[in-house]
Design an enzyme around this catalytic site. Sequence first.
Site: not given
Length: 316
Positions: A14, A102, A148, A178
């Site tokens: 998104f 990474n 999370y 958002t």
Amino acid sequence: MEQKRVLIAGGAGFLGSHLCDRFIKEGFHVIAMDNLLTGNIKNIEHLFPLPNFEYYNHDVTKFVHVPGKLDYILNFASPASPIDYLKMPIQTLKVGSLGTHNLLGLAKEKKARILVASTSEVYGDPTVHPQTEEYWGNVNPVGPRGVYDEAKRFLESITMAYHNFHGVETRIVRIFNTYGPRMRLNDGRALPAFMSQALNGQDLTVFGDGLQTRSFCYVDDLVEGIYRLLLSDYHLPVNIGNPQEITLNQFAEEIIALTGTKQKIVYHPLPKDDPKQRQPDITKARTLLGWEPKVSRQEGLKITYEYFKKALLSNS
């Protein structure tokens, strides 16, 4: 002048896809990277014919290699909705830790500036309101949302370590709720859930008593804030979001009024550790970046509603 190159991890998601659009518009060569775990190739397929756009199907938790120079890296690779991260807890932790590691290593190698996407969830169920960047949060590390919340808190810590220890140019954005086109209908967050329920003739589900608050920012405003932060000289976290607070009851009523449906609101038990209040203090964004949201909720919801109507039609 040589064209700047930017890597956007999570580029088919998104927010990532809207960032791809913005950087293309600004004249960058854009490389989108996404393993499509929660992203959708349809979000970026309109960019495929462009000579200054590339797409790599890759999981950033594996070693990341991009040939050629890179000026900027944006790390938006992560499941972001409760439905996704509760279903994929280990992948969520891995992308926040290994994936960020990474990409920071790549930024160090390429001498690129990296912006990482953190979240208001680092504040947990806040005891300070509105939330300033100096607030350390109230997070349950072993609760269901911890996968999370802690992934994003680690993302911030390792980003600061690379900045302080390796001298990597880093930026940290803390994103508040958002919304806008390209959100998934089955995303699980309040706005797509309410809209898809209203459009399908179902009652709107509110969890808890509906008095908990959220602050909704339209995606174009958010992208503008992220773009300004990337190009700024500030390396500590910055809240980007809309400070206009609303209860979920009020928000559900707005969706019913917007969609012209006759549904009622039904109440279900509140999920564990669900935050009661969410409102950004955007003083830093205003003073450092000259940024504040411009799109009213009324205007943004209309655009989003039209998108969801079309998405439902194309899926039927």
